[in-house]
Design a protein around this motif. Structure first.
Motif, PDB file in Angstrom:
ATOM      1  N   GLU A   1       0.813  -1.216   0.000  1.00  0.00           N
ATOM      2  CA  GLU A   1       0.000   0.000   0.000  1.00  0.00           C
ATOM      3  C   GLU A   1       0.847   1.266   0.000  1.00  0.00           C
ATOM      4  N   ILE A   2       1.990   1.237   0.657  1.00  0.00           N
ATOM      5  CA  ILE A   2       2.848   2.427   0.685  1.00  0.00           C
ATOM      6  C   ILE A   2       3.906   2.381  -0.415  1.00  0.00           C
ATOM      7  N   LYS A   3       3.908   1.258  -1.163  1.00  0.00           N
ATOM      8  CA  LYS A   3       4.863   1.084  -2.268  1.00  0.00           C
ATOM      9  C   LYS A   3       6.309   1.229  -1.782  1.00  0.00           C
ATOM     10  N   ALA A   4       6.634   0.523  -0.689  1.00  0.00           N
ATOM     11  CA  ALA A   4       8.005   0.530  -0.171  1.00  0.00           C
ATOM     12  C   ALA A   4       8.951  -0.030  -1.230  1.00  0.00           C
ATOM     13  N   GLU A   5      10.091   0.615  -1.402  1.00  0.00           N
ATOM     14  CA  GLU A   5      11.019   0.223  -2.462  1.00  0.00           C
ATOM     15  C   GLU A   5      11.670  -1.134  -2.199  1.00  0.00           C
ATOM     16  N   ARG A   6      11.929  -1.445  -0.934  1.00  0.00           N
ATOM     17  CA  ARG A   6      12.590  -2.699  -0.577  1.00  0.00           C
ATOM     18  C   ARG A   6      12.267  -3.018   0.878  1.00  0.00           C
TER      19      ARG A   6
END
Length: 722
Positions: free
Chosen positions: A219-224
């Motif tokens: 949902e927060i589109k964390a990169e890694r």
């Protein structure tokens, strides 16, 4: 020792081969260290290690894990307690802005942030304080922070001033936090999941809120993502990798073997030599636990001899809070510097005990599992297990707190018949009866049907525990199952229903000058009861046509500035209805059956984990090897023995003590039936007989009765007829 639970002295003096990952057959590809981007990132990481943290070089798998993250991939680290897990996300967090600067990929105002999900508020605070001392911008959001401080954290996020933000997994249910994380300039560069074994239902301390972390990542589109744990079996590691899309070559392990730890075990039984009447009264009078007087006397005799022959700071792990109190009292009477530690003590008492132990004023702490997480004391010489650990993972984590300075330390494990009973009580305590579960599920569906899809309904978990006789832990698992497996509901920000405050002398004068609608609404709506003013926030908001959250913010602001002392209660858990819940009894019953199957499986798994601990300590194998194999590894250089555990020194397995099992008779069951009118729940009656507490027992006043624990010497059985 490091302030960051990342001590490289843990393995000081060991051969490098002894500390490398032992799965030599692994086909993990070599990272390209010759290519220019990788080389520059590796050099940057090492530079930050030296300049920010004061270490000269990485140890073991730290460098590989960090390089994996800097290259944009997800990772899992399985390192023993104290072996440097935190550095694996702290260094990337401060490396990202420098990579941006040299690569020209994004401006400083869009540097993003690293979010660290951690279950312990105290550990969050310790790491935040330590990072700040190093000049690294870090902060946390937790339940103890006042409203105005949380708003400052959000403001720093918006300005891209934070490199690391710590929060508890429960925070991910907060709608405001989710929205704030989605709007961070530069986004979430890295999400670190500490104690990641909590993700796995096979993990030794599964927490339902951890299941939602993977959804939060999307949902927060964390990169890694990096997951970190000290205790992951191959099955748990597989669950973590599946949840967070971690490739097999991005799993980094360090052996749990510690050559300076001497693992010992003693089976307790037979006659007492010196005895201790207070210990005997405590075991058999206060608890009524199974076990002979000889057992309790002899176990204390063994403990006294151990403490006399093994000097130095010592942790004694017990199963119950009352045990921690009584053990400490008995030891103090015998002349030992001892203190108890458990979750039931006041915060200031626990903090003082911890401080005294760290400084050496107290030699012995008698503790439940509440003590130890984040304890960074290098010279703990002894770990004593008075009772069976719940799991091998828990045992491994606790002995990992000894001897971090590399000096020889001792880990004694006492095995007695009463320990079997306690482990079964814990394992069976969370499974509700099907009768209770059915009533709960039907009630939840009734609440969900009372509002349209997309709307929110509110419930009190506290009241549901008592009404349906279901403990808090399984109740949270049931709600998580309805959310994540069935998709009927979704948890959102909980709210308090009751607000009351005690004003100080300047309160009235202040509000005369505060012309905001919220202040006027509080003045007009607050009802004085003796010295407190009660505030019905929902009613005031409706009457004055105001937003509920604005009134709460005003109350928090007044409290934070010392104009009032605010108290809250009546926590309401809130859930969005995502889709139509089952309407017919038949469809509802299908959900009940599925959830009950899951909970029953969890009970059998818990019993199996207890058996694994017993098998480790009484099996015909080197303890260190058996422990390493539990985590899918072995001893250095393929050795089959450590040479210094109880099994290696004696060449024999420790015999398990015999647990006496009595035959259940009609008269013993009739005694339970005479003590209560409950007939709708056979499992409840079995719990009373065996001595397993549940919320309903307080209502029925059975926990203190003669029949409670009266059949503790018997097998736990649920019978509908005799």
């Amino acid at each position: 020792m490091s302030d960051f639970d990342s001590d490289d002295d843990l393995f000081a003096g060991l051969d490098e081969a002894a500390c490398q990952e032992l799965e030599r057959s692994s086909k993990r590809p070599k990272l390209n260290r010759d290519a220019s981007p990788e080389m520059s990132r590796s050099s940057l990481a090492k530079h930050l290690l030296q300049t920010k943290f004061g270490y000269t070089a990485f140890r073991h798998e730290q460098a590989a894990a960090i390089e994996t993250l800097l290259n944009g991939q997800n990772a899992l680290t399985v390192f023993p307690t104290g072996a440097g897990k935190s550095l694996c996300f702290q260094i990337p967090a401060i490396a990202f802005p420098e990579m941006d600067r040299t690569g020209g990929s994004r401006p400083p105002e869009k540097a993003g942030v690293t979010i660290v999900v951690s279950p312990l508020i105290a550990l969050m605070r310790d790491q935040v304080d330590a990072l700040r001392k190093r000049g690294i911008s870090a902060d946390s959001i937790d339940s103890t922070k006042p409203w105005d401080q949380i708003q400052l954290v959000y403001e720093r996020l918006r300005r891209s001033e934070l490199r690391l933000l710590y929060c508890a997994p429960e925070r991910l249910n907060n709608q405001g936090f989710l929205e704030a994380a989605q709007r961070i300039p530069g986004g979430v560069r890295l999400l670190a999941v500490d104690e990641a074994h909590c993700v796995s239902e096979w993990g030794h301390s599964f927490r339902p809120d951890y299941l939602k972390v993977a959804r939060f990542v999307d949902e927060i589109k964390a990169e890694r993502v990096i997951c970190l744990t000290a205790t992951a079996t191959p099955k748990v590691a597989e669950d973590i990798c599946d949840a967070f899309k971690i490739k097999p070559e991005c799993v980094f392990k360090t052996t749990p073997y510690r050559p300076n730890l001497e693992l010992q075990a003693r089976s307790i039984g037979g006659s007492s030599t010196t005895g201790d009447e207070e210990a005997n009264i405590y075991i058999h009078g206060m608890f009524g636990l199974p076990g002979s007087k000889d057992e309790s006397d002899r176990r204390f005799d063994e403990l006294f001899r151990f403490l006399d022959t093994h000097p130095g700071p010592t942790l004694i792990y017990v199963a119950l809070r009352e045990q921690a109190d009584k053990h400490a009292a008995i030891l103090k009477r015998k002349g030992y510097d001892a203190a108890p530690f458990h979750a039931g003590l006041k915060t200031e008492v626990k903090q003082q005990t911890q401080d005294d132990f760290m400084s050496g004023k107290i030699r012995v702490v008698c503790a439940t599992i509440a003590f130890g997480m984040g304890i960074d004391k290098p010279d703990i010489r002894n770990i004593v297990h008075w009772d069976l650990s719940n799991t091998v993972e828990e045992y491994s984590q606790q002995i990992g707190r000894a001897g971090r300075d590399g000096e020889k330390s001792y880990c004694m494990f006492y095995i007695a018949p009463s320990a079997f009973y306690l482990r079964e009580v814990f394992a069976r305590g969370d499974l509700p009866s099907k009768h209770s579960l059915r009533n709960l599920i039907f009630s939840i569906f009734d609440e969900a049907q009372s509002v349209p899809v997309g709307a929110v309904f509110e419930v009190s978990h506290y009241h549901q525990e008592k009404e349906f006789d279901i403990r808090g832990s399984p109740l949270s698992i049931i709600y998580a199952t309805l959310e994540l497996q069935f998709g009927y509901i979704r948890a959102t920000t909980p709210e308090y229903t009751t607000y009351k405050f005690e004003p100080n002398s300047s309160y009235s004068q202040l509000l005369k000058h505060d012309k905001s609608p919220e202040a006027k609404a509080i003045v007009n709506g607050a009802k004085k009861k003796v010295k407190f003013y009660n505030v019905d926030v929902a009613a005031i908001a409706k009457a004055e046509n105001l937003v509920r959250s604005d009134i709460i913010s005003k109350l928090n602001d007044l409290n934070n500035h010392g104009y009032i002392k605010l108290q809250t209660s009546g926590l309401q858990n809130r859930y969005f209805v995502i889709k139509q819940v089952p309407q017919s009894s038949r469809e509802k019953e299908k959900v009940v059956n599925k959830i009950y199957e899951n909970l029953a499986k969890r009970e059998s798994d818990a019993l199996e984990r207890g058996s694994q601990v017993m098998n480790l300590m009484t099996g015909d194998k080197c303890y260190a090897l058996a422990l390493a194999e539990h985590f899918g590894m072995g001893l250095p250089d393929g050795k089959s023995k450590c040479g210094h555990c109880t099994h290696c020194r004696t060449g024999q397995a420790v015999p398990p003590p015999k647990r006496p099992i009595a035959e259940t008779t009609r008269s013993s069951i009739e005694g339970i039936l005479k003590a209560t009118t409950v007939r709708d729940d056979p499992r409840f009656l079995a719990r009373v007989a065996f001595g397993i507490r549940s919320p309903r027992m307080n209502t029925e006043k059975l926990a203190g009765s003669k029949v409670f624990r009266s059949l503790a010497h018997h097998r736990f059985e649920v019978r509908t007829a005799f």
